[in-house]
Write a protein that holds these residues in place. Structure first.
Motif, PDB file in Angstrom:
ATOM      1  N   GLY A 147       0.661  -1.177   0.142  1.00 52.43           N
ATOM      2  CA  GLY A 147      -0.128  -0.045   0.039  1.00 52.43           C
ATOM      3  C   GLY A 147       0.860   1.204  -0.148  1.00 52.43           C
ATOM      4  N   MET A 148       2.052   1.273   0.156  1.00 46.79           N
ATOM      5  CA  MET A 148       2.909   2.356   0.244  1.00 46.79           C
ATOM      6  C   MET A 148       3.816   2.357  -1.062  1.00 46.79           C
ATOM      7  N   GLY A 149       3.410   1.783  -2.153  1.00 45.38           N
ATOM      8  CA  GLY A 149       4.073   1.867  -3.360  1.00 45.38           C
ATOM      9  C   GLY A 149       4.260   3.060  -3.817  1.00 45.38           C
ATOM     10  N   ARG A 150       3.105   4.004  -3.738  1.00 47.74           N
ATOM     11  CA  ARG A 150       3.345   5.322  -4.471  1.00 47.74           C
ATOM     12  C   ARG A 150       4.067   6.240  -3.705  1.00 47.74           C
ATOM     13  N   ILE A 151       3.843   6.188  -2.315  1.00 42.61           N
ATOM     14  CA  ILE A 151       4.885   7.041  -1.510  1.00 42.61           C
ATOM     15  C   ILE A 151       6.476   6.681  -1.793  1.00 42.61           C
ATOM     16  N   HIS A 152       6.536   5.260  -1.894  1.00 41.13           N
ATOM     17  CA  HIS A 152       7.996   4.835  -2.236  1.00 41.13           C
ATOM     18  C   HIS A 152       8.477   5.388  -3.412  1.00 41.13           C
ATOM     19  N   LYS A 153       7.734   5.344  -4.629  1.00 41.70           N
ATOM     20  CA  LYS A 153       8.000   5.909  -5.989  1.00 41.70           C
ATOM     21  C   LYS A 153       8.301   7.328  -5.804  1.00 41.70           C
ATOM     22  N   GLY A 154       7.216   7.878  -5.186  1.00 43.08           N
ATOM     23  CA  GLY A 154       7.306   9.609  -4.973  1.00 43.08           C
ATOM     24  C   GLY A 154       8.685  10.104  -4.273  1.00 43.08           C
ATOM     25  N   ILE A 155       8.970   9.501  -3.332  1.00 42.63           N
ATOM     26  CA  ILE A 155      10.408   9.819  -2.816  1.00 42.63           C
ATOM     27  C   ILE A 155      11.407   9.738  -3.788  1.00 42.63           C
ATOM     28  N   ARG A 156      11.519   8.445  -4.499  1.00 46.74           N
ATOM     29  CA  ARG A 156      12.773   8.228  -5.500  1.00 46.74           C
ATOM     30  C   ARG A 156      12.695   9.122  -6.554  1.00 46.74           C
ATOM     31  N   GLU A 157      11.309   9.470  -6.777  1.00 50.17           N
ATOM     32  CA  GLU A 157      11.409  10.226  -8.220  1.00 50.17           C
ATOM     33  C   GLU A 157      11.151  11.772  -7.847  1.00 50.17           C
ATOM     34  N   GLN A 158      11.533  12.415  -6.870  1.00 48.76           N
ATOM     35  CA  GLN A 158      11.280  13.645  -6.564  1.00 48.76           C
ATOM     36  C   GLN A 158      11.831  14.710  -7.692  1.00 48.76           C
ATOM     37  N   GLY A 159      12.811  14.423  -8.205  1.00 52.84           N
ATOM     38  CA  GLY A 159      13.638  15.330  -9.124  1.00 52.84           C
ATOM     39  C   GLY A 159      12.875  15.442 -10.349  1.00 52.84           C
ATOM     40  N   ARG A 160      12.307  14.179 -10.673  1.00 51.66           N
ATOM     41  CA  ARG A 160      11.556  14.430 -12.041  1.00 51.66           C
ATOM     42  C   ARG A 160      10.083  15.292 -11.763  1.00 51.66           C
ATOM     43  N   TYR A 161       9.701  14.876 -10.530  1.00 58.04           N
ATOM     44  CA  TYR A 161       8.251  15.648 -10.287  1.00 58.04           C
ATOM     45  C   TYR A 161       8.412  16.966  -9.924  1.00 58.04           C
ATOM     46  N   LEU A 162       9.383  17.473  -9.290  1.00 54.90           N
ATOM     47  CA  LEU A 162       9.309  18.819  -9.048  1.00 54.90           C
ATOM     48  C   LEU A 162       9.705  19.575 -10.281  1.00 54.90           C
ATOM     49  N   ASN A 163      10.451  19.037 -11.240  1.00 56.20           N
ATOM     50  CA  ASN A 163      10.930  19.965 -12.363  1.00 56.20           C
ATOM     51  C   ASN A 163       9.789  19.760 -13.196  1.00 56.20           C
ATOM     52  N   SER A 164       8.987  18.798 -13.619  1.00 58.38           N
ATOM     53  CA  SER A 164       7.982  18.605 -14.469  1.00 58.38           C
ATOM     54  C   SER A 164       6.536  18.958 -14.112  1.00 58.38           C
ATOM     55  N   ARG A 165       6.335  19.529 -12.855  1.00 56.21           N
ATOM     56  CA  ARG A 165       4.928  19.938 -12.669  1.00 56.21           C
ATOM     57  C   ARG A 165       4.458  21.128 -13.507  1.00 56.21           C
ATOM     58  N   PRO A 166       3.237  21.110 -13.760  1.00 55.78           N
ATOM     59  CA  PRO A 166       2.868  22.408 -14.430  1.00 55.78           C
ATOM     60  C   PRO A 166       2.877  23.562 -13.333  1.00 55.78           C
ATOM     61  N   SER A 167       2.960  24.990 -14.182  1.00 53.63           N
ATOM     62  CA  SER A 167       3.359  26.067 -13.218  1.00 53.63           C
ATOM     63  C   SER A 167       2.036  26.277 -12.350  1.00 53.63           C
TER      64      SER A 167
END
Length: 330
Positions: free
Chosen positions: A139-159
């Protein structure tokens, strides 16, 4: 009368009905069973021979693949987060490109959003692992992935929505939330509106004696004045301030969903003087909902979140996601 069976003549031929004897049935069944055993024996013999003739190299390759698969599963569970752009790096990049967020950052070493926190992701991941030891990774797969992929998420989010510290994917994305989303806490705050208002008015009287009373902080704004009085700041209680608002502080302890035990948890009184404009900025994360309870709300005061304007109302709660671009003015 006696009926005597007669032999059929050539003109009266009919197909005879034969009833096989018991001996005939047993013989046929044994023959069929013997054939089935022979087939089964041949099948087993063929399989054994195929196994004996199997190439040893192929067996070794299959064994290696199984070992690699087990190792991969273990590695994914123990993997440390990948390096990502820190908040300050993102800020410097924005300034280099001439993009101004409009929010003035403090220099406090305790501030999770404003100070250098190169090890923040590692700390988040370590805490998640400790949690998983007590429970499980299920049940924590999304959190696990989110922590590992922060660089991509923080840079690719819409403004329109770009939290500056931590983004968790797949959460509801809407600037404002229905009051029913936090029904218990909303009703509790509104029922105790007068209690909170009385303690606020007592605090605010101190402004008549000095420019910045004890416990209050002044935030930088393009125009006007913005003051805050924190009871909980980044998950930490401010004892001196809480003692001055005892009933309000006890009320916070009665809220079911108040975040008070991590760096994204805040509770404060916020005051905008007439003519104040808070420049557009983003909050640190999308894992929380911010709740504003209007204490004194004159006309021409407005909050704009994700391009959608809303007005406060005295004694009423307004729920919004501050990871969206937002501003406020009096």
């Amino acid at each position: 009368m006696v009926w005597v069976p007669l032999s059929p003549t050539s003109s009266d031929r009919r197909a005879p009905l034969h009833a096989p004897s018991t001996a005939t049935m047993s013989l046929e069944w044994l023959m069929d069973w013997s054939w089935s055993l022979d087939g089964l024996r041949d099948f087993i013999a063929t399989g054994i021979q195929s196994f004996r003739d199997c190439d040893a190299t192929a067996l070794v390759a299959v064994a290696c693949l199984l070992v690699l698969f087990v190792w991969y599963c273990y590695h994914v569970g123990r993997e440390q987060p990948r390096a990502y752009a820190t908040v300050n790096a993102l800020m410097q990049s924005a300034e280099a490109n001439g993009v101004q967020n409009g929010f003035v950052y403090c220099q406090s070493p305790e501030c999770v959003r404003c100070s250098h926190h190169d090890g923040l992701n590692q700390k988040l991941y370590h805490n998640l692992q400790e949690y998983a030891k007590r429970y499980s990774w299920s049940g924590m797969g999304r959190i696990h992935k989110g922590i590992r992929e922060q660089g991509r998420y923080l840079n690719s989010r819409p403004s329109i929505q770009k939290p500056e510290v931590f983004f968790l994917p797949d959460l509801p994305t809407t600037p404002y939330f229905s009051r029913d989303a936090q029904k218990h806490d909303v009703e509790l705050l509104e029922r105790n509106f007068q209690t909170i208002l009385c303690e606020f008015e007592t605090l605010y009287k101190a402004f008549s004696n000095c420019s910045l009373p004890q416990g209050w902080k002044m935030n930088s704004t393009p125009s006007g004045e913005w003051f805050t009085f924190y009871l909980v700041n980044q998950g930490m209680c401010v004892p001196r301030n809480c003692r001055r608002c005892p009933r309000t502080y006890r009320l916070l302890g009665s809220l079911r969903t108040c975040i008070g035990n991590n760096v994204f948890g805040n509770a404060c009184i916020s005051v905008l003087s007439p003519g104040t404009v808070i420049a557009e900025h983003y909050g640190p994360t999308n894992i929380r909902i911010r709740c504003h309870l209007g204490l004194k709300t004159p006309s021409n005061c407005e909050l704009v979140v994700g391009g959608e304007p809303q007005c406060w109302a005295e004694g009423r709660c307004l729920l919004f996601d501050d990871s969206f671009l937002h501003t406020a003015f009096h």
